[in-house]
Motif scaffolding. Sequence first.
Motif, PDB file in Angstrom:
ATOM      1  N   GLY A   1      -1.360  -0.173  -4.187  1.00  0.00           N
ATOM      2  CA  GLY A   1      -0.429  -0.657  -5.200  1.00  0.00           C
ATOM      3  C   GLY A   1      -0.119   0.350  -6.285  1.00  0.00           C
ATOM      4  O   GLY A   1       0.590   0.036  -7.249  1.00  0.00           O
ATOM      5  N   GLU A   2      -0.633   1.566  -6.170  1.00  0.00           N
ATOM      6  CA  GLU A   2      -0.345   2.613  -7.148  1.00  0.00           C
ATOM      7  C   GLU A   2      -0.356   3.961  -6.441  1.00  0.00           C
ATOM      8  O   GLU A   2      -0.325   4.027  -5.211  1.00  0.00           O
ATOM      9  CB  GLU A   2      -1.350   2.588  -8.303  1.00  0.00           C
ATOM     10  CG  GLU A   2      -2.804   2.670  -7.896  1.00  0.00           C
ATOM     11  CD  GLU A   2      -3.728   2.652  -9.104  1.00  0.00           C
ATOM     12  OE1 GLU A   2      -3.609   3.556  -9.943  1.00  0.00           O
ATOM     13  OE2 GLU A   2      -4.577   1.735  -9.196  1.00  0.00           O
ATOM     14  N   THR A   3      -0.389   5.052  -7.203  1.00  0.00           N
ATOM     15  CA  THR A   3      -0.239   6.383  -6.634  1.00  0.00           C
ATOM     16  C   THR A   3      -1.407   7.282  -6.999  1.00  0.00           C
ATOM     17  O   THR A   3      -1.857   7.286  -8.144  1.00  0.00           O
ATOM     18  CB  THR A   3       1.071   7.036  -7.130  1.00  0.00           C
ATOM     19  OG1 THR A   3       2.174   6.183  -6.814  1.00  0.00           O
ATOM     20  CG2 THR A   3       1.293   8.393  -6.470  1.00  0.00           C
ATOM     21  N   ILE A   4      -1.914   8.024  -6.018  1.00  0.00           N
ATOM     22  CA  ILE A   4      -2.835   9.115  -6.287  1.00  0.00           C
ATOM     23  C   ILE A   4      -2.072  10.413  -6.069  1.00  0.00           C
ATOM     24  O   ILE A   4      -1.189  10.479  -5.202  1.00  0.00           O
ATOM     25  CB  ILE A   4      -4.085   9.061  -5.387  1.00  0.00           C
ATOM     26  CG1 ILE A   4      -3.701   8.999  -3.901  1.00  0.00           C
ATOM     27  CG2 ILE A   4      -4.956   7.863  -5.743  1.00  0.00           C
ATOM     28  CD1 ILE A   4      -4.891   9.087  -2.954  1.00  0.00           C
ATOM     29  N   VAL A   5      -2.386  11.451  -6.846  1.00  0.00           N
ATOM     30  CA  VAL A   5      -1.617  12.689  -6.780  1.00  0.00           C
ATOM     31  C   VAL A   5      -2.556  13.884  -6.653  1.00  0.00           C
ATOM     32  O   VAL A   5      -3.748  13.785  -6.960  1.00  0.00           O
ATOM     33  CB  VAL A   5      -0.721  12.860  -8.027  1.00  0.00           C
ATOM     34  CG1 VAL A   5       0.296  11.733  -8.110  1.00  0.00           C
ATOM     35  CG2 VAL A   5      -1.561  12.921  -9.302  1.00  0.00           C
ATOM     36  N   PRO A   6      -2.044  15.021  -6.195  1.00  0.00           N
ATOM     37  CA  PRO A   6      -2.883  16.206  -6.033  1.00  0.00           C
ATOM     38  C   PRO A   6      -3.641  16.565  -7.313  1.00  0.00           C
ATOM     39  O   PRO A   6      -3.072  16.550  -8.406  1.00  0.00           O
ATOM     40  CB  PRO A   6      -1.869  17.303  -5.667  1.00  0.00           C
ATOM     41  CG  PRO A   6      -0.766  16.561  -4.994  1.00  0.00           C
ATOM     42  CD  PRO A   6      -0.656  15.264  -5.741  1.00  0.00           C
ATOM     43  N   GLY A   7      -4.909  16.885  -7.148  1.00  0.00           N
ATOM     44  CA  GLY A   7      -5.740  17.254  -8.287  1.00  0.00           C
ATOM     45  C   GLY A   7      -6.489  16.102  -8.908  1.00  0.00           C
ATOM     46  O   GLY A   7      -7.433  16.321  -9.682  1.00  0.00           O
ATOM     47  N   ASP A   8      -6.108  14.870  -8.588  1.00  0.00           N
ATOM     48  CA  ASP A   8      -6.858  13.719  -9.096  1.00  0.00           C
ATOM     49  C   ASP A   8      -8.293  13.784  -8.588  1.00  0.00           C
ATOM     50  O   ASP A   8      -8.548  14.219  -7.464  1.00  0.00           O
ATOM     51  CB  ASP A   8      -6.211  12.407  -8.633  1.00  0.00           C
ATOM     52  CG  ASP A   8      -5.053  11.975  -9.522  1.00  0.00           C
ATOM     53  OD1 ASP A   8      -4.743  12.690 -10.481  1.00  0.00           O
ATOM     54  OD2 ASP A   8      -4.462  10.915  -9.239  1.00  0.00           O
ATOM     55  N   VAL A   9      -9.217  13.350  -9.412  1.00  0.00           N
ATOM     56  CA  VAL A   9     -10.628  13.352  -9.053  1.00  0.00           C
ATOM     57  C   VAL A   9     -11.149  11.921  -9.089  1.00  0.00           C
ATOM     58  O   VAL A   9     -10.971  11.210 -10.082  1.00  0.00           O
ATOM     59  CB  VAL A   9     -11.454  14.226 -10.017  1.00  0.00           C
ATOM     60  CG1 VAL A   9     -12.945  14.147  -9.671  1.00  0.00           C
ATOM     61  CG2 VAL A   9     -10.975  15.678  -9.969  1.00  0.00           C
ATOM     62  N   ILE A  10     -11.768  11.515  -7.986  1.00  0.00           N
ATOM     63  CA  ILE A  10     -12.386  10.191  -7.904  1.00  0.00           C
ATOM     64  C   ILE A  10     -13.896  10.392  -7.789  1.00  0.00           C
ATOM     65  O   ILE A  10     -14.382  10.983  -6.821  1.00  0.00           O
ATOM     66  CB  ILE A  10     -11.874   9.399  -6.687  1.00  0.00           C
ATOM     67  CG1 ILE A  10     -10.347   9.276  -6.731  1.00  0.00           C
ATOM     68  CG2 ILE A  10     -12.517   8.010  -6.648  1.00  0.00           C
ATOM     69  CD1 ILE A  10      -9.745   8.603  -5.498  1.00  0.00           C
ATOM     70  N   GLY A  11     -14.631   9.916  -8.776  1.00  0.00           N
ATOM     71  CA  GLY A  11     -16.082  10.026  -8.740  1.00  0.00           C
ATOM     72  C   GLY A  11     -16.663   9.120  -7.670  1.00  0.00           C
ATOM     73  O   GLY A  11     -16.216   7.983  -7.483  1.00  0.00           O
ATOM     74  N   SER A  12     -17.669   9.619  -6.980  1.00  0.00           N
ATOM     75  CA  SER A  12     -18.291   8.869  -5.883  1.00  0.00           C
ATOM     76  C   SER A  12     -19.119   7.691  -6.369  1.00  0.00           C
ATOM     77  O   SER A  12     -19.444   6.784  -5.606  1.00  0.00           O
ATOM     78  CB  SER A  12     -19.208   9.796  -5.084  1.00  0.00           C
ATOM     79  OG  SER A  12     -20.297  10.242  -5.891  1.00  0.00           O
ATOM     80  N   GLY A  13     -19.439   7.682  -7.664  1.00  0.00           N
ATOM     81  CA  GLY A  13     -20.478   6.801  -8.149  1.00  0.00           C
ATOM     82  C   GLY A  13     -21.783   7.577  -8.140  1.00  0.00           C
ATOM     83  O   GLY A  13     -21.924   8.601  -7.454  1.00  0.00           O
ATOM     84  N   THR A  14     -22.755   7.114  -8.887  1.00  0.00           N
ATOM     85  CA  THR A  14     -23.999   7.852  -9.073  1.00  0.00           C
ATOM     86  C   THR A  14     -24.945   7.689  -7.891  1.00  0.00           C
ATOM     87  O   THR A  14     -25.162   6.573  -7.411  1.00  0.00           O
ATOM     88  CB  THR A  14     -24.703   7.378 -10.358  1.00  0.00           C
ATOM     89  OG1 THR A  14     -23.771   7.470 -11.439  1.00  0.00           O
ATOM     90  CG2 THR A  14     -25.917   8.208 -10.671  1.00  0.00           C
ATOM     91  N   MET A  15     -25.483   8.816  -7.439  1.00  0.00           N
ATOM     92  CA  MET A  15     -26.497   8.793  -6.382  1.00  0.00           C
ATOM     93  C   MET A  15     -27.692   7.965  -6.844  1.00  0.00           C
ATOM     94  O   MET A  15     -28.026   7.953  -8.030  1.00  0.00           O
ATOM     95  CB  MET A  15     -26.945  10.230  -6.098  1.00  0.00           C
ATOM     96  CG  MET A  15     -27.999  10.385  -5.022  1.00  0.00           C
ATOM     97  SD  MET A  15     -28.843  11.992  -5.122  1.00  0.00           S
ATOM     98  CE  MET A  15     -29.976  11.707  -6.501  1.00  0.00           C
ATOM     99  N   GLY A  16     -28.345   7.254  -5.930  1.00  0.00           N
ATOM    100  CA  GLY A  16     -29.547   6.511  -6.283  1.00  0.00           C
ATOM    101  C   GLY A  16     -30.589   7.431  -6.908  1.00  0.00           C
ATOM    102  O   GLY A  16     -30.922   8.466  -6.333  1.00  0.00           O
TER     103      GLY A  16
END
Length: 311
Positions: free
Chosen positions: A248-263
């Motif tokens: 429902g939205e847009t991701i663009v080059p260079g965007d960073v998505i954090g994985s979430g914190t490792m256990g």
Amino acid sequence: MPEEKRVIDLKRVLQEQLVKEGSTREASLKYAEAVFPGSMSAAIALGAPFIQAAERINAKRPDAYSTSFEHVQWLPASDPSVVRDGLTFVGHIKGFHEKFKHAPTPSLLKVPGYFKGTPHTVIGHEAEVPWPGYIEHMDYELELGYVIGKRGESLRPENALDHLFGITIFNDFSSRDRQAIEMPIQMGPTKCKDFAYGIGPWITTVDEFKDLDRIGMEVRVNGETWGKGDSSNKLWTIAELIAWASLGETIVPGDVIGSGTMGGGSALELDRRLQPGDVVEMIVEGVGTLRNTMGQPIAGLWWPEERKPFM
């Protein structure tokens, strides 16, 4: 070139090559700036021409326009349009909620959770971490940063990884005392997160990894290992997280998505906290080390006065 501890000035090399081939300095500079712009997001958006030009130059290993790491001032590995940070590692979900003494919401099982943060406080390798004086309980969070390589809208998991350019290290610095106040408002984190996001030291392209779900990860504070593990045991896959971010939205080059914190990747899970001057190092297999030093608390900041109950 991490193994040689030096970086190549790609733009300068390309410009000099063009001059040798007969181009004027002005024309060659314009061309080189178009292929290697100052923005990593803009460079990634060029797609194959950017990668191919960089690979051609790197193959020749030019010494004339390279600089050793010790003389480099590091910028963030990417300049994202928005910071997105997920919550996918089962170990951290359990550990985090145990410390805050409440059960994980069933909603975590329904959709891949993430929040959006400001891109304006992103910092790079070796940068000092700003410490607003309203923070008493400072923490780090060891994460991978999934760097988007091309524009996408409403992706599906089966094609989402086609939009993944590479992996960097993401440190979601957190104020645990302010987080405990903000989260019950149910509008997401703000001042407990948006003062600093560490991204770096560089991006490793996705083709360099044999298994994205078995990447070794470690965090050290002042040289002491505080957490070690890998990128396995996720509630949601990388493809699902990217697809969900684009829905429902847009991701663009260079965007960073954090994985979430490792256990085990936060000091909260160890009942520890950071102090001013602490050196935090995050080591990710196949990427490198993101090192930051905690700054001194910034005094004299305004803080809202608590209101009287209205109910």
